[in-house]
Design a protein around this motif. Structure first.
Motif, PDB file in Angstrom:
ATOM      1  N   LEU A 110     -18.064 -21.261 -45.980  1.00  0.00           N
ATOM      2  CA  LEU A 110     -16.901 -21.485 -46.851  1.00  0.00           C
ATOM      3  C   LEU A 110     -15.730 -20.582 -46.449  1.00  0.00           C
ATOM      4  O   LEU A 110     -15.932 -19.503 -45.884  1.00  0.00           O
ATOM      5  CB  LEU A 110     -17.284 -21.158 -48.298  1.00  0.00           C
ATOM      6  N   CYS A 139     -22.379 -19.646 -49.857  1.00  0.00           N
ATOM      7  CA  CYS A 139     -23.278 -20.489 -50.645  1.00  0.00           C
ATOM      8  C   CYS A 139     -24.717 -20.330 -50.146  1.00  0.00           C
ATOM      9  O   CYS A 139     -25.634 -20.972 -50.650  1.00  0.00           O
ATOM     10  CB  CYS A 139     -22.839 -21.955 -50.589  1.00  0.00           C
ATOM     11  N   HIS A 141     -26.084 -21.140 -47.189  1.00  0.00           N
ATOM     12  CA  HIS A 141     -26.663 -22.186 -46.343  1.00  0.00           C
ATOM     13  C   HIS A 141     -27.281 -21.607 -45.065  1.00  0.00           C
ATOM     14  O   HIS A 141     -28.096 -22.269 -44.418  1.00  0.00           O
ATOM     15  CB  HIS A 141     -25.611 -23.242 -46.004  1.00  0.00           C
ATOM     16  N   GLU A 174     -21.713 -29.913 -46.417  1.00  0.00           N
ATOM     17  CA  GLU A 174     -22.155 -30.184 -47.797  1.00  0.00           C
ATOM     18  C   GLU A 174     -21.034 -29.901 -48.780  1.00  0.00           C
ATOM     19  O   GLU A 174     -20.947 -30.516 -49.832  1.00  0.00           O
ATOM     20  CB  GLU A 174     -23.388 -29.318 -48.138  1.00  0.00           C
ATOM     21  N   GLU A 175     -20.157 -28.934 -48.394  1.00  0.00           N
ATOM     22  CA  GLU A 175     -19.144 -28.436 -49.333  1.00  0.00           C
ATOM     23  C   GLU A 175     -17.964 -29.403 -49.477  1.00  0.00           C
ATOM     24  O   GLU A 175     -16.834 -29.104 -49.104  1.00  0.00           O
ATOM     25  CB  GLU A 175     -18.648 -27.050 -48.900  1.00  0.00           C
ATOM     26  N   HIS A 401     -20.666 -18.816 -53.802  1.00  0.00           N
ATOM     27  CA  HIS A 401     -19.229 -18.964 -53.536  1.00  0.00           C
ATOM     28  C   HIS A 401     -18.452 -17.670 -53.806  1.00  0.00           C
ATOM     29  O   HIS A 401     -17.247 -17.608 -53.535  1.00  0.00           O
ATOM     30  CB  HIS A 401     -18.587 -20.146 -54.298  1.00  0.00           C
TER      31      HIS A 401
END
Ligand SMILES: [Zn+2]
Ligand SMILES: [Zn+2]
Length: 437
Positions: A110, A139, A141, A174-175, A401
């Motif tokens: 992110l 996040c 991942h 995914e985001e 986040h």
């Protein structure tokens, strides 16, 4: 009723007995997983740190994808890449006949500047909406990728005993950018087609705990935009124009009565948030218009459509009452992540074993996921893996986040054990059934 239930149970018992005569029992398979974990875990930790230090934004996961593909190839796993722009699919064909199951891990980071002081802290920077900002696996991942790479290694090492085929879905973006849909469009769920899919997400719960629920577990997210058109005038004489700022303020409050007064709060939760308001440029000018954007979180398609109608009605009618107009745009939104109840039930003993009994049942989470894009045509189970160090006050912990999001690596072993176990135990439970392909 009782009789027919007994008949079903007896039939499935017979089925599983005949299946287990030709396949390795699930308990043997989980013992095999255990013996392979020790050797794999130091590598999983190293991969996770490496990926954490080199996060990549959605659809830019080239380095991560290359690392994954190289690892899978080295294990003798068939690799399809790129699938869905920067995604990777691995196919491990077991030595015994059986169905196909998919395991999914998302790979993107992110635009968040990491504030956690780690030796492998991200120093990556990028341009995001015209501003320089850091890139971070905020996040978590990085954990998902390393866990699935570890599970792939464990499973490849026991290939001969596996009754069926395991598909590894390393998903990009995914985001919010639709990485799962891109993978499905590129055939990630075909040839061979899995009959179930499993996924996990690291979460700020107690380290090593698996949190799950049957049915809806994560909300569908959708965005809306409201443009309130008034008429520009001098700030000292609002009566000569139409003030869109006051109208917008009324709309924000009006919207909050939808969730609290107009929909059945006892059925399923919903959240409606206006996250941004833009209008005006100085103290003494009433502007011509105001733009507001927000997010709507729901767990039911009909409820979502009903709330969307109410957002439009509320905004338009309040605007009209003030002599303004409101233009309302609501996107069709994403999908609810919903756990297939019977599959969740059947996999609970596996999850309990993999997490040493530490499985918690939770309320639905208002965050959203694109895992259901994989799970909309086949049964899916999605669960959370706790990564908050023991002794931390969970009410104060930095959530996903946040630039302070921290994942305790103690959870990785539970992650690898769980992913490997759900795959082999699902396959051995269904080994008597023929694959769809
Ligand atoms: Zn996220
Ligand atoms: Zn995530």
């Amino acid at each position: 009723m009782r009789l027919s239930l007994f008949a079903v149970t007896a039939a499935s018992l017979l089925l599983s007995q005949s299946a287990s005569a030709q396949t390795t029992p699930a308990t043997e398979l989980s013992k095999l997983i255990e013996t392979k974990l020790t050797a794999v875990m130091p590598k999983v930790v190293a991969w996770r740190r490496d990926i954490h230090e080199h996060p990549e934004l959605s659809f830019e996961e080239k380095r991560t994808a290359a690392l994954v593909a190289e690892h899978l190839r080295a294990l003798g796993i068939e690799v399809q890449a790129p699938i869905g722009k920067t995604g990777v699919v691995g196919i491990l064909r077991g030595g015994k006949p059986g169905p196909v199951v998919a395991l999914r891990a998302d790979m993107d980071g992110l635009p968040v500047t990491e504030l956690v002081d780690l030796p492998f802290k991200s120093k990556v920077r990028t341009q995001w909406q015209g501003q320089e900002v850091g890139v971070m696996h905020a996040c978590g991942h990085d954990n998902h990728v390393a866990i699935l790479m570890g599970a792939a290694e464990v499973l490849a090492g026991m290939k001969a005993q596996i009754p069926g085929t395991i598909k590894f879905l390393f998903q990009p973006a995914e985001e919010g950018l639709g990485g799962a849909a891109a993978m499905v469009a590129d055939g990630a769920l075909a040839n061979p087609a899995p009959s179930a899919v499993f996924g996990l997400h690291v979460w700020p719960n107690e380290v090593g705990q698996i949190a799950i629920r049957q049915g809806p577990i994560m909300a569908a997210a959708g965005n809306f935009k409201i443009i309130v058109k008034g008429r520009q005038t001098h700030g000292s004489q609002p009566w000569s124009g139409v003030d869109p700022i006051v109208v917008s303020s009324q709309i924000v409050l009006g919207l909050q009565t939808i969730a609290s007064r107009q929909v059945n709060v006892a059925y399923l939760p919903s959240v409606l948030t206006v996250g941004q308001i833009a209008g005006g440029n100085r103290s003494n000018i009433i502007p011509d218009s105001v733009v507001m954007v927000g997010t709507l979180r729901t767990f039911d398609d009909n409820m979502r459509a009903d709330i969307a109608m109410r957002i439009k009605r509320t905004a338009e009618d309040i605007a009209r009452s003030g002599g303004a107009t409101a233009i309302v745009e609501i996107d069709k939104g994403g999908l609810v992540t919903s756990n297939d109840s019977s599959l969740t039930d059947r996999m609970l003993p596996t999850l309990r074993r993999a997490a040493n009994g530490n499985v918690a049942f939770i309320n639905p989470v208002m965050g959203s996921e694109d895992f259901p894009v994989f799970a909309q045509k086949i049964p899916g189970v999605f669960f959370f893996l706790g990564v908050t160090p023991k002794g931390t006050d969970l009410s104060k912990v930095a959530v996903n986040h946040s630039p302070l999001f921290f994942a305790d690596e103690g959870a990785l072993v539970t992650g690898v054990r769980t992913m490997a176990s759900v795959a082999v135990e699902y396959l051995s439970m269904n080994a008597g059934k023929k694959s769809a392909n």
